[in-house]
Design an enzyme around this catalytic site. Structure first.
Site, PDB file in Angstrom:
ATOM      1  N   ASP A 149     -14.940  -0.745 -54.455  1.00  0.00           N
ATOM      2  CA  ASP A 149     -13.823  -1.576 -54.022  1.00  0.00           C
ATOM      3  C   ASP A 149     -13.826  -2.849 -54.863  1.00  0.00           C
ATOM      4  O   ASP A 149     -14.696  -3.072 -55.697  1.00  0.00           O
ATOM      5  CB  ASP A 149     -13.935  -1.894 -52.532  1.00  0.00           C
ATOM      6  CG  ASP A 149     -15.204  -2.649 -52.179  1.00  0.00           C
ATOM      7  OD1 ASP A 149     -15.818  -3.245 -53.081  1.00  0.00           O
ATOM      8  OD2 ASP A 149     -15.582  -2.637 -51.001  1.00  0.00           O
ATOM      9  N   ASP A 163     -12.016   7.069 -47.031  1.00  0.00           N
ATOM     10  CA  ASP A 163     -13.385   6.575 -46.899  1.00  0.00           C
ATOM     11  C   ASP A 163     -13.499   5.815 -45.597  1.00  0.00           C
ATOM     12  O   ASP A 163     -12.506   5.315 -45.065  1.00  0.00           O
ATOM     13  CB  ASP A 163     -13.751   5.640 -48.051  1.00  0.00           C
ATOM     14  CG  ASP A 163     -13.223   4.233 -47.798  1.00  0.00           C
ATOM     15  OD1 ASP A 163     -14.012   3.370 -47.371  1.00  0.00           O
ATOM     16  OD2 ASP A 163     -12.012   3.993 -48.000  1.00  0.00           O
ATOM     17  N   CYS A 197     -22.519  24.014 -35.256  1.00  0.00           N
ATOM     18  CA  CYS A 197     -22.795  23.363 -36.542  1.00  0.00           C
ATOM     19  C   CYS A 197     -24.060  23.946 -37.159  1.00  0.00           C
ATOM     20  O   CYS A 197     -25.050  24.194 -36.456  1.00  0.00           O
ATOM     21  CB  CYS A 197     -22.950  21.857 -36.328  1.00  0.00           C
ATOM     22  SG  CYS A 197     -23.330  20.933 -37.832  1.00  0.00           S
ATOM     23  N   CYS A 217     -25.663  22.364 -39.794  1.00  0.00           N
ATOM     24  CA  CYS A 217     -26.292  21.351 -40.631  1.00  0.00           C
ATOM     25  C   CYS A 217     -27.804  21.308 -40.371  1.00  0.00           C
ATOM     26  O   CYS A 217     -28.299  21.879 -39.404  1.00  0.00           O
ATOM     27  CB  CYS A 217     -25.662  19.973 -40.392  1.00  0.00           C
ATOM     28  SG  CYS A 217     -26.194  19.133 -38.875  1.00  0.00           S
ATOM     29  N   CYS A 250     -28.740  20.119 -36.799  1.00  0.00           N
ATOM     30  CA  CYS A 250     -28.471  21.060 -35.708  1.00  0.00           C
ATOM     31  C   CYS A 250     -29.310  22.328 -35.815  1.00  0.00           C
ATOM     32  O   CYS A 250     -29.581  22.979 -34.805  1.00  0.00           O
ATOM     33  CB  CYS A 250     -26.977  21.397 -35.677  1.00  0.00           C
ATOM     34  SG  CYS A 250     -25.950  19.985 -35.170  1.00  0.00           S
ATOM     35  N   HIS A 258     -25.742  14.479 -39.543  1.00  0.00           N
ATOM     36  CA  HIS A 258     -24.814  15.351 -38.828  1.00  0.00           C
ATOM     37  C   HIS A 258     -23.377  14.840 -38.933  1.00  0.00           C
ATOM     38  O   HIS A 258     -22.454  15.633 -39.192  1.00  0.00           O
ATOM     39  CB  HIS A 258     -25.210  15.474 -37.356  1.00  0.00           C
ATOM     40  CG  HIS A 258     -24.159  16.138 -36.535  1.00  0.00           C
ATOM     41  ND1 HIS A 258     -23.990  17.511 -36.495  1.00  0.00           N
ATOM     42  CD2 HIS A 258     -23.163  15.615 -35.757  1.00  0.00           C
ATOM     43  CE1 HIS A 258     -22.959  17.806 -35.721  1.00  0.00           C
ATOM     44  NE2 HIS A 258     -22.446  16.675 -35.264  1.00  0.00           N
TER      45      HIS A 258
END
Length: 380
Positions: free
Chosen positions: A95, A269, A307, A309, A312, A338
């Site tokens: 930014d 974002d 999930c 991931c 999980c 997660h």
């Protein structure tokens, strides 16, 4: 000279303005729509770069203002730029520092030359101009740089916002002229104008005439309602070029990602996924889950049964709740992992829904999971 940042439109969804495309950067080509994790201090909080790659993140953000203060942009340049400094070989967006500066309302003053303000660290006087912002970003070596803009409150008067938009347009031109590395870094212009139709149009016309590498829509997700944000997107996005990427700044809730994509946005974002993770709030296929709550003390199931991931697959709600209650940072790492995985994979599902022309069905499914409706605020 060819822009170092390019966009390729692959497909438009049949029922909405959603776009499937590719963002082409000096550090890789990435599918859009895309969610970009925020790494304020040259790191996404608690996450290693290798983990970000594992979950499928491809472009991350760094904060120009904070890196200017610490460790200093010249040190980052000496390290070989942000990519080398933080061991990240994919896309980086920086930014301009404008949002952080303008959030210091009681500490800053605005002139045509730039912004004077006091450092939030030690109160030392500082000055940021459009040229200075671009030179700092040149030092940081990001792929995508943001031009310096004024980010006024959404509900300012028309007269104030008109003067602000015109100054932002002049600053944008000055930033482009100050750019030292146009062959390897692209600059995005930032469309402002609050909720005013004519000012957003004026800002979009001014900036598109300057032929930036891409365009962002700023001044949203700053306190206005979801309906007001969507209304601004409805009339602003069509004024942006179809052959350039479109970026909605500071948005990261599931409902706003879907509604932004539907209105033709390609890039998003937000600090949200890691920020809420630090207090145990998790995004799941069953809606919001606050794992630190007492009801999960003996719950030996994953955060999200649907999930796959790392979190999980390996850890239970009871264990993660324990870690957060005893202030172990590993618990925050697991919830952050997660939440980022959830958003990155939500965007993958959105891209597939655009391919299949059923994005509105996915929207209905997610809105039902979270209890979103057309009137309520974002549920985080």
């Amino acid at each position: 000279m060819e822009q170092p940042i390019q966009y390729r439109l692959i497909k438009k969804e049949k029922h909405t303005g959603a776009r499937l495309g590719e963002l082409i950067t000096p550090h890789g080509t990435f599918s859009t729509p895309i969610f970009m994790p925020v790494g304020t201090q040259a790191t996404v909080k608690t996450m290693a770069p290798e983990e970000l790659k594992t979950i499928g993140a491809s472009v991350i953000l760094a904060n120009t203002y904070h890196l200017w203060l610490r460790p200093g942009s010249q040190l980052v340049r000496a390290a070989g730029g942000l990519h080398q400094f933080m061991h990240w070989d994919q896309g980086i967006l920086t930014d301009s520092g404008g949002f952080q500066v303008f959030s210091l309302a009681h500490r800053r003053g605005i002139s045509e030359e730039g912004v004077t303000f006091k450092s939030h660290l030690d109160g030392q006087p500082m000055f940021l101009s459009p040229e200075k912002a671009i030179h700092i970003e040149n030092d940081l070596g990001s792929d995508i740089m943001m031009s310096l803009d004024e980010c006024p409150p959404f509900f300012e008067s028309h007269a104030y916002l008109k003067a602000s938009v015109e100054r932002t347009s002049r600053w944008a031109q000055r930033g482009l002229q100050a750019h030292r590395h146009p062959d390897r870094q692209g600059i995005f212009g930032i469309v402002q104008g609050g909720g005013y139709h004519d000012l957003r149009r004026q800002s979009a016309r001014d900036l598109t005439s300057l032929d930036f590498a891409g365009y962002s829509i700023g001044g949203l997700s700053v306190g206005e309602s979801k309906a007001e944000m969507n209304h601004v997107l409805d009339f602003t996005t069509p004024w942006l070029p179809e052959n350039k990427p479109r970026y909605l700044m500071g948005v990261g809730t599931a409902d706003s990602l879907l509604d932004g994509v539907i209105r033709g946005i390609d890039m998003f974002d937000c600090v949200l996924p890691t920020r809420i993770a630090r207090n145990g709030t998790c995004m799941t296929s069953q809606g919001r889950l606050v794992v630190k709550n007492a009801q999960y003390a003996q719950d030996f199931t994953p955060l999200d049964p649907q999930c796959d991931c790392y979190t999980c697959r390996n850890y239970t709600r009871a264990y993660i709740r324990h870690l957060i209650h005893v202030n172990e940072t590993f618990g925050i790492h697991l919830t952050s992992y997660h939440n980022l995985y959830y958003l990155v994979h939500l965007m993958a599902r959105i891209r597939q829904a655009i391919r299949d022309d059923n994005l509105l069905d996915l929207r209905a499914e997610v809105f039902d999971q979270y209890g979103f409706n057309e009137k309520n605020a974002k549920n985080f």
